[in-house]
Design a protein around this motif. Structure first.
Motif, PDB file in Angstrom:
ATOM      1  N   LEU A 449       4.859  12.757  10.398  1.00 11.83           N
ATOM      2  CA  LEU A 449       3.440  13.095  10.564  1.00 11.83           C
ATOM      3  C   LEU A 449       2.369  12.247   9.756  1.00 11.83           C
ATOM      4  CD1 LEU A 449       1.547  15.239  11.274  1.00 11.83           C
ATOM      5  CD2 LEU A 449       1.971  16.445   9.075  1.00 11.83           C
ATOM      6  N   VAL A 450       1.773  11.439  10.726  1.00 15.40           N
ATOM      7  CA  VAL A 450       0.850  10.484  10.003  1.00 15.40           C
ATOM      8  C   VAL A 450      -0.692  11.388   9.912  1.00 15.40           C
ATOM      9  CG1 VAL A 450      -0.924   8.661  10.758  1.00 15.40           C
ATOM     10  CG2 VAL A 450       1.469   8.202  11.090  1.00 15.40           C
ATOM     11  N   THR A 451      -1.005  11.510   8.510  1.00 13.25           N
ATOM     12  CA  THR A 451      -2.311  12.008   8.314  1.00 13.25           C
ATOM     13  C   THR A 451      -2.864  11.520   6.880  1.00 13.25           C
ATOM     14  OG1 THR A 451      -3.173  14.246   7.514  1.00 13.25           O
ATOM     15  CG2 THR A 451      -0.834  13.517   6.619  1.00 13.25           C
ATOM     16  N   HIS A 452      -4.301  11.421   7.178  1.00 14.47           N
ATOM     17  CA  HIS A 452      -5.238  11.038   6.100  1.00 14.47           C
ATOM     18  C   HIS A 452      -5.410  12.107   5.045  1.00 14.47           C
ATOM     19  CE1 HIS A 452      -6.178   6.998   7.212  1.00 14.47           C
ATOM     20  NE2 HIS A 452      -6.402   7.425   8.424  1.00 14.47           N
ATOM     21  N   ASP A 453      -4.782  13.324   5.335  1.00 13.51           N
ATOM     22  CA  ASP A 453      -5.456  14.466   4.482  1.00 13.51           C
ATOM     23  C   ASP A 453      -4.225  14.734   3.700  1.00 13.51           C
ATOM     24  OD1 ASP A 453      -5.918  17.264   3.459  1.00 13.51           O
ATOM     25  OD2 ASP A 453      -7.304  17.488   5.240  1.00 13.51           O
ATOM     26  N   ALA A 454      -4.524  14.528   2.274  1.00 17.57           N
ATOM     27  CA  ALA A 454      -3.600  14.591   1.193  1.00 17.57           C
ATOM     28  C   ALA A 454      -3.085  16.421   1.180  1.00 17.57           C
ATOM     29  CB  ALA A 454      -3.866  14.220   0.032  1.00 17.57           C
ATOM     30  N   ASP A 455      -3.926  17.336   1.484  1.00 16.49           N
ATOM     31  CA  ASP A 455      -3.601  18.591   1.216  1.00 16.49           C
ATOM     32  C   ASP A 455      -2.617  18.913   2.356  1.00 16.49           C
ATOM     33  OD1 ASP A 455      -5.365  19.307  -0.840  1.00 16.49           O
ATOM     34  OD2 ASP A 455      -7.022  19.187   0.429  1.00 16.49           O
ATOM     35  N   ILE A 456      -2.899  18.587   3.540  1.00 16.94           N
ATOM     36  CA  ILE A 456      -2.031  18.767   4.646  1.00 16.94           C
ATOM     37  C   ILE A 456      -0.257  18.152   4.382  1.00 16.94           C
ATOM     38  CG2 ILE A 456      -1.142  18.102   7.142  1.00 16.94           C
ATOM     39  CD1 ILE A 456      -4.228  18.511   7.937  1.00 16.94           C
ATOM     40  N   ALA A 457      -0.438  16.938   3.730  1.00 17.66           N
ATOM     41  CA  ALA A 457       0.935  16.264   3.464  1.00 17.66           C
ATOM     42  C   ALA A 457       1.550  17.265   2.275  1.00 17.66           C
ATOM     43  CB  ALA A 457       0.397  14.875   3.113  1.00 17.66           C
ATOM     44  N   HIS A 458       0.844  17.367   1.405  1.00 11.87           N
ATOM     45  CA  HIS A 458       1.555  18.300   0.157  1.00 11.87           C
ATOM     46  C   HIS A 458       1.755  19.506   0.647  1.00 11.87           C
ATOM     47  CE1 HIS A 458       2.183  19.898  -3.764  1.00 11.87           C
ATOM     48  NE2 HIS A 458       1.305  20.747  -3.590  1.00 11.87           N
ATOM     49  N   ARG A 459       1.208  20.159   1.611  1.00 10.33           N
ATOM     50  CA  ARG A 459       1.353  21.825   1.879  1.00 10.33           C
ATOM     51  C   ARG A 459       2.775  21.768   3.116  1.00 10.33           C
ATOM     52  NH1 ARG A 459      -2.546  21.566  -1.043  1.00 10.33           N
ATOM     53  NH2 ARG A 459      -3.147  23.395  -2.124  1.00 10.33           N
ATOM     54  N   ILE A 460       2.898  20.508   3.912  1.00 12.39           N
ATOM     55  CA  ILE A 460       3.522  20.693   5.210  1.00 12.39           C
ATOM     56  C   ILE A 460       4.909  20.149   5.221  1.00 12.39           C
ATOM     57  CG2 ILE A 460       2.508  19.112   6.561  1.00 12.39           C
ATOM     58  CD1 ILE A 460       3.285  22.643   7.482  1.00 12.39           C
ATOM     59  N   ALA A 461       4.630  19.096   4.268  1.00 14.81           N
ATOM     60  CA  ALA A 461       5.863  17.935   4.486  1.00 14.81           C
ATOM     61  C   ALA A 461       7.051  18.143   3.509  1.00 14.81           C
ATOM     62  CB  ALA A 461       5.202  16.459   4.308  1.00 14.81           C
ATOM     63  N   ASP A 462       8.167  17.846   3.991  1.00 12.96           N
ATOM     64  CA  ASP A 462       9.442  17.725   3.077  1.00 12.96           C
ATOM     65  C   ASP A 462       9.404  16.715   2.070  1.00 12.96           C
ATOM     66  OD1 ASP A 462      10.937  20.237   4.158  1.00 12.96           O
ATOM     67  OD2 ASP A 462      10.616  18.918   6.021  1.00 12.96           O
ATOM     68  N   ARG A 463       8.995  15.348   2.748  1.00 11.22           N
ATOM     69  CA  ARG A 463       8.771  14.194   1.889  1.00 11.22           C
ATOM     70  C   ARG A 463       7.628  13.498   2.448  1.00 11.22           C
ATOM     71  NH1 ARG A 463      12.248  10.763   3.245  1.00 11.22           N
ATOM     72  NH2 ARG A 463      13.209  11.926   4.965  1.00 11.22           N
ATOM     73  N   GLN A 464       7.159  12.448   1.524  1.00 17.12           N
ATOM     74  CA  GLN A 464       6.010  11.746   1.743  1.00 17.12           C
ATOM     75  C   GLN A 464       6.257  10.032   1.638  1.00 17.12           C
ATOM     76  OE1 GLN A 464       2.340  12.968   0.454  1.00 17.12           O
ATOM     77  NE2 GLN A 464       2.986  14.822  -0.429  1.00 17.12           N
ATOM     78  N   ILE A 465       5.631   9.356   2.731  1.00 20.76           N
ATOM     79  CA  ILE A 465       5.834   7.916   2.524  1.00 20.76           C
ATOM     80  C   ILE A 465       4.386   7.255   2.377  1.00 20.76           C
ATOM     81  CG2 ILE A 465       6.503   5.631   3.818  1.00 20.76           C
ATOM     82  CD1 ILE A 465       8.567   7.363   5.112  1.00 20.76           C
ATOM     83  N   ALA A 466       4.019   6.564   1.466  1.00 22.31           N
ATOM     84  CA  ALA A 466       2.708   5.773   1.357  1.00 22.31           C
ATOM     85  C   ALA A 466       2.672   4.203   1.689  1.00 22.31           C
ATOM     86  CB  ALA A 466       2.138   6.070  -0.102  1.00 22.31           C
ATOM     87  N   LEU A 467       2.065   3.947   2.762  1.00 22.92           N
ATOM     88  CA  LEU A 467       1.755   2.460   3.248  1.00 22.92           C
ATOM     89  C   LEU A 467       0.635   1.980   2.585  1.00 22.92           C
ATOM     90  CD1 LEU A 467       2.792   2.567   7.054  1.00 22.92           C
ATOM     91  CD2 LEU A 467       4.228   2.183   5.085  1.00 22.92           C
ATOM     92  N   LEU A 468       0.797   0.936   1.906  1.00 22.24           N
ATOM     93  CA  LEU A 468      -0.494   0.283   1.359  1.00 22.24           C
ATOM     94  C   LEU A 468      -0.704  -0.796   2.007  1.00 22.24           C
ATOM     95  CD1 LEU A 468       0.393   1.057  -2.301  1.00 22.24           C
ATOM     96  CD2 LEU A 468      -1.204   2.210  -0.749  1.00 22.24           C
ATOM     97  N   LYS A 469      -1.898  -1.407   2.049  1.00 23.65           N
ATOM     98  CA  LYS A 469      -2.295  -2.663   2.754  1.00 23.65           C
ATOM     99  C   LYS A 469      -1.723  -3.881   1.960  1.00 23.65           C
ATOM    100  CE  LYS A 469      -6.176  -3.514   5.276  1.00 23.65           C
ATOM    101  NZ  LYS A 469      -7.391  -3.336   5.646  1.00 23.65           N
ATOM    102  N   THR A 470      -1.095  -4.759   2.563  1.00 19.75           N
ATOM    103  CA  THR A 470      -0.525  -5.957   1.566  1.00 19.75           C
ATOM    104  C   THR A 470      -1.603  -6.983   1.565  1.00 19.75           C
ATOM    105  OG1 THR A 470       0.495  -6.703   3.674  1.00 19.75           O
ATOM    106  CG2 THR A 470       1.768  -5.406   2.198  1.00 19.75           C
TER     107      THR A 470
END
Length: 470
Positions: A449-470
């Protein structure tokens, strides 16, 4: 009394004899802002098209529209074409519809300054203005790219700059912050507030309650083609009177319950990603990223616009090859076991055949059950009558839900869901995300699930991956 920037009286939009938008009345004072909130398909974008004189050929309208004091019959759509860009400008919901695919980004923004803006600067000055505008929104690296080379969030900001550069005193903006991370949303807000400070009037169509609150001014709420509440934005948001407005505010992701964690021993991995890297030319997106996607779990992927979230998803699906590292998919799975929900739902459908024909072809080809599709559409409050339309004849939010239903019908092993609810209001978004999570658990489907919404990620996901611009 000052002449209002926009006044709409008794505006109704019809498809044949059926009203889609009913008896709308609104006023925006010079330099003021009116924000329209409402669920997908409630008629917000149709209202904007009627004001612009840009309704689809199958629709017609009645009522009157006053732009800067000049009155026109709403039925006379052509009479307002001469004012496009100069008196009123529209940024459509899909940024791709506002951009020329054959022209580089800086040239597109510069042309608005040079050919439409009342100051008409020469070509060199217009290019300088465009460069400064792009840099102001962190898009300096996009200046010499074509639209297809941009992420969805970047394309949204470029389209906004090209529209704003025209200098029209009235700007209609349709979902200007969809698919943007928090920092980029703040930049768009700053630009809108700066435009207001310069005297520009705004009609903002959005499902983003944060933006409605930050813009202030007046707020109107639409439901099933009618305006059900209207007033001072701060007052309506603090003490809404209509039941739907209260439900809309209560459905913001920050208020969602936390999804129960997935408890399964020896969980089977659908895809394992080990140390992947990807670059396009001299632009490196990410390097050394590892992840796993287990059956039945939801993994949220976040990161700023342009950090490579869509590219990473395409690597997981096998649509792209990594420059380094490996992607290993579980053995015995057919290619159709990996499905994608596109950030731009229009990209997922053939534009010249009806949705029903496209879905019937899918059901026939894969020997699926049409009743399952009907049930999924009903769960997402979509009428099957929409399927008799072309993709361009339904709203972006409706098309996004139809795309989700089509993917769920396939019962895949993994779904790459690229901002799957970016065009949905909070109520519908909550319903759709709940359905996606339920189906993932029921059919042992992994979801990226790609999302910009931190609240959605926190409430729905089992785990999270953060990609940062290199």
């Amino acid at each position: 009394m000052n002449t209002p920037a926009l006044a709409v009286e008794r505006l109704t939009v019809f498809h044949r004899d059926q009203p889609l938008v009913r008896d709308i009345a609104l006023t925006i004072p010079a330099g003021g802002v009116l924000t329209l909130l409402g669920e997908s398909g409630s008629g917000k974008s149709l209202l904007a098209q009627a004001v612009m004189g840009n309704l689809p050929a199958a629709l017609h309208c009645t009522g009157s529209v006053h732009v800067g004091g000049e009155r026109t019959d709403a039925a006379d759509q052509r009479s307002r074409h001469a004012g496009w860009g100069r008196r009123v400008a529209l940024l459509p919901q899909e940024p791709w519809l506002a951009l020329d695919p054959t022209m580089k980004v800086r040239r597109q923004v510069a042309e608005s300054y040079q050919l439409v803006n009342a100051t008409r600067p020469p070509a060199g000055a217009a290019m300088q203005l465009a460069g400064r505008a792009l840099a102001g929104l962190g898009l300096q690296d996009a200046a010499d790219k074509y639209p297809f080379m941009l992420s969805g969030g970047m394309a949204q900001r470029v389209a906004f700059l090209a529209t704003h550069a025209a200098g029209a005193p009235l700007l209609i903006i349709d979902e200007p912050t969809k698919g943007l991370d928090a920092d980029r949303r703040g930049e768009v807000l700053d630009l809108l507030l700066a435009a207001r400070a310069e005297g520009m009037s705004l009609l903002c169509i959005t499902h983003d309650v944060w933006l409605a609150r930050a813009l202030g001014g007046r707020l109107a709420v639409m439901l099933e083609g009618a305006m059900v509440e209207q007033g001072d934005a701060a007052q309506v948001l603090a003490a809404p009177e209509h039941a739907y407005t209260r439900r809309l505010l209560a459905a913001e992701p920050a208020h969602w319950p936390r999804r129960p964690a997935l408890h399964r021993p020896a969980q089977r991995n659908v895809v394992c990603v080990d140390g992947v890297a990807k670059a396009f030319g001299d632009e490196r997106l990410f390097d050394g990223v590892s992840a796993r996607f287990g059956a039945g779990e939801i993994v949220a992927v976040s990161g700023p616009s342009g950090s490579g979230k869509t590219t990473f998803g395409n690597l997981v699906l096998g649509l792209l090859a990594p420059d380094r590292g490996s992607v290993t998919r579980a053995a015995g799975l057919a290619p159709t076991a990996f499905q994608k929900i596109y950030q731009d739902p229009a990209a997922a459908f053939a534009p010249r055949i009806t949705l029903r024909t496209a879905l019937r072809d899918l059901v026939r080809l894969h020997r699926l059950d049409w009743q399952v599709l009907d049930d999924l559409l009903a769960r997402m409050r979509l009428s099957t009558a929409l399927l008799d339309r072309l993709p361009g004849q339904v709203s972006g939010g409706e098309l996004q839900r139809i795309a989700l239903a089509r993917v769920l019908l396939m019962k895949p092993a993994l779904i790459f869901a690229d901002e799957p609810t970016s065009r949905l209001d909070p109520v519908t978004q909550q319903e759709v995300i709940a359905l996606l999570a339920e189906q993932a658990r029921a059919h042992d489907c992994a979801v990226m699930l790609v999302t910009h919404d931190a609240d959605i990620a926190h409430r729905i996901a089992d785990r999270q991956i953060a990609l940062l611009k290199t």
